[in-house]
Each structure stands twice: as structure tokens, then as C-alpha cells.
Enzyme design. Structure first.
Site, PDB file in Angstrom:
ATOM      1  N   ASP A 103       0.638  -1.229  -0.403  1.00 48.12           N
ATOM      2  CA  ASP A 103       0.175   0.043   0.171  1.00 48.12           C
ATOM      3  C   ASP A 103       0.725   1.140  -0.050  1.00 48.12           C
ATOM      4  O   ASP A 103       2.574   0.731  -0.278  1.00 48.12           O
ATOM      5  CB  ASP A 103      -1.117  -0.180   1.129  1.00 48.12           C
ATOM      6  CG  ASP A 103      -0.267   0.070   2.219  1.00 48.12           C
ATOM      7  OD1 ASP A 103       0.825   0.343   2.984  1.00 48.12           O
ATOM      8  OD2 ASP A 103      -1.092   0.218   3.339  1.00 48.12           O
ATOM      9  N   ASP A 293      -8.211  -7.486   0.360  1.00 48.31           N
ATOM     10  CA  ASP A 293      -7.061  -7.539   1.325  1.00 48.31           C
ATOM     11  C   ASP A 293      -7.898  -6.910   3.268  1.00 48.31           C
ATOM     12  O   ASP A 293      -9.105  -6.347   2.735  1.00 48.31           O
ATOM     13  CB  ASP A 293      -5.578  -6.595   1.378  1.00 48.31           C
ATOM     14  CG  ASP A 293      -6.489  -5.058   1.657  1.00 48.31           C
ATOM     15  OD1 ASP A 293      -6.684  -4.311   1.237  1.00 48.31           O
ATOM     16  OD2 ASP A 293      -6.477  -5.049   2.667  1.00 48.31           O
ATOM     17  N   CYS A 331     -14.404 -27.232   7.848  1.00 48.24           N
ATOM     18  CA  CYS A 331     -12.645 -26.470   7.841  1.00 48.24           C
ATOM     19  C   CYS A 331     -12.061 -27.340   7.392  1.00 48.24           C
ATOM     20  O   CYS A 331     -12.430 -28.175   8.509  1.00 48.24           O
ATOM     21  CB  CYS A 331     -12.817 -25.345   8.492  1.00 48.24           C
ATOM     22  SG  CYS A 331     -10.916 -25.110   7.871  1.00 48.24           S
ATOM     23  N   CYS A 333      -8.453 -27.381   7.616  1.00 56.18           N
ATOM     24  CA  CYS A 333      -7.444 -26.681   8.185  1.00 56.18           C
ATOM     25  C   CYS A 333      -6.754 -27.497   9.123  1.00 56.18           C
ATOM     26  O   CYS A 333      -7.402 -28.053   9.731  1.00 56.18           O
ATOM     27  CB  CYS A 333      -7.345 -25.639   8.423  1.00 56.18           C
ATOM     28  SG  CYS A 333      -8.097 -24.893  10.611  1.00 56.18           S
ATOM     29  N   CYS A 336      -8.453 -27.117  12.611  1.00 58.25           N
ATOM     30  CA  CYS A 336      -9.944 -27.653  12.991  1.00 58.25           C
ATOM     31  C   CYS A 336      -9.541 -29.693  13.036  1.00 58.25           C
ATOM     32  O   CYS A 336     -10.506 -29.896  13.282  1.00 58.25           O
ATOM     33  CB  CYS A 336     -10.769 -27.369  12.139  1.00 58.25           C
ATOM     34  SG  CYS A 336     -11.323 -25.475  11.593  1.00 58.25           S
ATOM     35  N   HIS A 362      -6.737 -20.630  10.992  1.00 62.06           N
ATOM     36  CA  HIS A 362      -7.754 -20.953  10.957  1.00 62.06           C
ATOM     37  C   HIS A 362      -8.891 -19.911  10.384  1.00 62.06           C
ATOM     38  O   HIS A 362      -9.348 -20.076   9.346  1.00 62.06           O
ATOM     39  CB  HIS A 362      -8.468 -21.562  11.844  1.00 62.06           C
ATOM     40  CG  HIS A 362      -9.943 -20.917  11.546  1.00 62.06           C
ATOM     41  ND1 HIS A 362     -10.813 -22.482  10.727  1.00 62.06           N
ATOM     42  CD2 HIS A 362     -11.147 -20.767  11.821  1.00 62.06           C
ATOM     43  CE1 HIS A 362     -12.216 -22.522  10.522  1.00 62.06           C
ATOM     44  NE2 HIS A 362     -12.746 -21.111  11.483  1.00 62.06           N
TER      45      HIS A 362
END
Ligand SMILES: [Zn+2]
Length: 399
Positions: A103, A293, A331, A333, A336, A362
Site C-alpha cells: 500500500d 485485503d 473446515c 485446516c 480444525c 484457521h
């Protein structure tokens, strides 16, 4: 309504390939000098050279994030661009070889409020690190961003509050337009001088940095249109909508996106800056946005709040004291797969740093998976169904 035409250099720094479109929702591939990025895409925020609470190996190998954000304001003040240049640019300094976007620092300086003074030339402010007086302008921002060497550079802009009056928003938007011209000119000189530390050869692309313009104008649609026309006239590699999610009502935010996004050049990426929750992302995609973002997955991860397919989960809540279920049963991931809400709650209450790390992991997985689902559904023609089911599920068992 037709989108404005725009110019690009040849070969371009970026190439945006559109693969599918359903109503306004687009799926495509953004070809960068550090590899292709499937869109719509969520970019984890790496403020000070780190995506807070997660290692790059996990971001890359498990979560497969293709692009992250770097923050000009923070990195310029600390460690400073001389250090980053001496260490070979931001990619080498932090150990991230994939794409990055930086940015301009405009938003952070604007956020300082009373601590800053804006003039035609730029913005004067006191550093939050050591209190020293600093000056940021389009030219300084472009120089810092060339030293950082990200694939995508943002113009230095001025942000008006979401509720700004027409007069205030117009002045701010006009200043942003003049700063956009100065940013473009300084950026081009820096590219010609090879000041970019991230230069890499890439087939079909120039290997240089890309520059995005930013559309401002708060919630005033005439100003947004003027800003869009002026920004496209200067010509950029992509376009962003800035100045949203800064205090205006959410309905106002979506009205602005709905009006502006379809008018943005259709052959180039469209980036909505600093927004938002998973449902905001899906809703903005439906209105034609390709890139996002937001600090929410990492920031909320550190305060014990998880985003799940069934809404937010506050891990501090006593109802999870003995809950053996994971944060999100849908999920995949590694958090999880392995850990219960009860364990995460215990870690959080005990002040263990692992709590922030696991919930952040997560949350990022959930944001990135959501975008994966969005992309697949647009490509297969099922986005309206995905959007409806995603929203319904979110509201089934909040707290
Ligand atoms: Zn998970």
C-alpha cells in the site's frame, strides 16, 4: 453502461486473464512476474514484514496464499528502506518469494488523525515509533515502494471519512487525483532507473512493478465517477476502490461498489481496499471485485474470535469450556483437524501465544477457502447458488 478504456505498457507488468463471468462476478487469472494468481483473491495483510501470528511456510504450503500485502508506512519507519535495500528488497528480507502488493502509506497516515498535517505537497506527521517528524508524499511513497520491490504498487492517495460532506470529499478526491499524476510520473522514473529491488524476468511480462490507481470520493456518486474517469485517464495496470469501510453504513459501501465496479476497466483487475468480513467479500465479488485485503482474520484471531462457515465464534465464551468440536466442522485446516474449541479456549484464557496463532491460522484458511469456493462456483456457473447457501449457512448458528 460501458467500462472506460485504458492504456497499458507493452509488454505489460501484469496480465489479467478473464476465464468466466456470471452477472458481475468474474473469475480470472492475474499473471504477475512471480507467478499466476487466481481471482477473486484474498490477500493476507503483512503489515510490518510479517503476517501476524503465522509462519510463511504455513501460508505457502498449507494455506497456499499466492499474494500478501506489505505496508509502506510501517516498513519505511522501521526498519527503514536502507536496511531493506541492503538486505536485497522485501521478498528476500522476509523470506517470501511469491507475489506482494504494497500500500502507499496514505491510509495509515490518514488514520493518525490529529497527528498529521496535509498540504498540497504531501503529509507531515509524527512517527508512532519514536515521535520524530516525518513527511510522506507521492514521490517518497513511490521511492519507498520501489525499494520494497513488490509486484504491485499503490498510488499515494488521501482518504476522506465515509461520512464526509460533498465539499470535503471533493477537495480530498481532487488532491488524490493530483497525487495520482505525481505518483505515476515518479513511479515511471523509478522503473526506468531500475530502482525496483524485486525485478525478475517473466515470460510475456515486462518484469517491472505494476502501479494501481485508487478511486476516491467517499459516498458521493458524482465524485466517485469523476475520480474514476480521471484515474483511468492517467492509466494504470489495475484500479482500486479506496475510502470504503471507514465509518459509513454497510449499505452505503455496497451502493458505491455496485455503482463504481461495473464502470471500472473490465480488462484489468479491480481491488477493493481494506474490506472486509467473509460475507462482505462474497457480496463484493457479486458486484464485480477481484482482489481484497483485510486485517480481520489476523486481528480477530489475536482477540479470540474465529470466522466459521456458521458465523463467528468467540472462543472466550464459557459454552466452549468442554466442547470437543473443532472451530469449524466444514473446515479442512490443520487446526480444525486436530484441536477442539475447549483446548483453544484453554490456551486463550491461559494467555498462551499459541491460541492467537491457531485461531489466526484457521481464520486465514477460512478466508482463503471461501475465495476458492467463490472462484470454482463462478467458473462452473454456480455462483448464485454458492452465494445463497454461503449466506444461509453463516446465519444458522451464530452466538
Ligand atoms: Zn479451520
Amino acid at each position: 453502461m460501458t467500462a472506460y478504456e485504458t492504456r497499458t505498457s507493452n509488454p505489460p507488468a501484469l496480465r489479467f486473464e478473464r476465464l468466466a463471468q456470471q452477472d458481475e462476478a468474474r473469475a480470472g487469472i492475474l499473471h504477475t512476474r512471480r507467478g499466476p494468481i487466481e481471482t477473486p483473491v484474498f490477500m493476507p495483510v503483512g503489515t510490518a514484514g510479517t503476517v501476524k501470528g503465522i509462519r510463511f511456510e504455513e501460508l505457502e504450503r498449507e494455506l497456499d496464499a499466492k499474494i500478501i500485502l506489505g505496508n509502506t508506512y510501517h516498513l519505511w519507519l522501521r526498519p527503514g528502506i536502507e536496511t531493506i535495500r541492503a538486505c536485497g528488497g522485501l521478498h528476500r528480507f522476509i523470506g517470501w518469494e511469491r507475489a506482494m502488493l504494497t500500500d502507499s502509506g496514505g491510509f495509515q497516515v490518514w488514520s493518525l488523525g490529529a497527528l498529521r498535517k496535509i498540504t498540497e505537497e504531501g503529509t507531515e506527521f509524527r512517527s508512532h515509533v519514536d515521535g520524530s517528524l516525518q513527511f510522506l508524499s507521492p514521490e517518497v511513497s513511490m521511492e519507498v515502494q520501489a525499494a520494497l520491490g513488490a509486484e504491485i504498487v499503490m498510488v499515494f492517495d488521501e482518504c476522506a471519512p465515509g461520512e464526509a460532506t460533498h465539499e470535503v470529499a471533493q477537495k480530498s478526491m481532487e488532491l488524490t487525483a493530483r497525487w495520482a499524476r505525481r505518483s505515476r510520473s515518479a513511479f515511471d522514473q523509478l522503473q526506468a532507473a531500475r530502482a525496483d529491488t524485486g525485478y525478475v524476468e517473466a515470460t510475456g511480462l515486462s518484469g517491472a512493478q505494476a502501479l494501481f490507481g485508487i478511486i476516491q470520493g467517499a459516498s458521493h456518486s458524482d465524485l466517485r465517477r469523476t475520480s474514476l474517469e480521471g484515474t483511468v485517464e492517467i492509466g494504470f495496470d489495475g484500479y482500486a476502490i479506496g475510502g470504503l469501510s471507514v465509518g459509513e453504513e454497510k449499505s452505503v459501501m455496497f451502493e458505491v461498489i455496485e455503482e463504481v465496479a461495473p464502470l471500472m476497466p473490465s480488462e484489468q483487475p479491480r481491488y477493493l481496499m481494506g474490506v472486509g468480513t467473509p460475507e462482505d467479500l462474497v457480496e463484493a465479488v457479486a458486484r464485480g471485485i477481484d482482489m481484497f485485503d483485510c486485517v480481520l482474520p489476523t486481528r480477530n484471531g489475536r482477540t479470540g474470535q474465529a470466522f466459521t462457515s456458521r458465523g463467528k465464534v468467540n472462543i472466550k465464551n464459557s459454552q466452549w469450556a468442554r466442547a470437543t468440536l473443532p472451530l469449524d466442522e466444514n473446515c479442512g485446516c490443520s487446526v480444525c483437524q486436530k484441536h477442539s474449541r475447549a483446548y483453544l479456549r484453554h490456551l486463550y484464557l491461559a494467555g498462551e501465544m499459541l491460541a492467537s496463532m491457531l485461531i489466526t491460522h484457521h481464520n486465514l484458511a477460512f478466508f482463503l477457502d471461501t475465495m476458492r469456493g467463490v472462484r470454482q462456483s463462478i467458473r462452473s456457473g454456480g455462483f448464485p447458488k454458492f452465494r445463497r447457501e454461503f449466506t444461509e449457512r453463516l446465519n444458522t448458528s451464530g452466538e
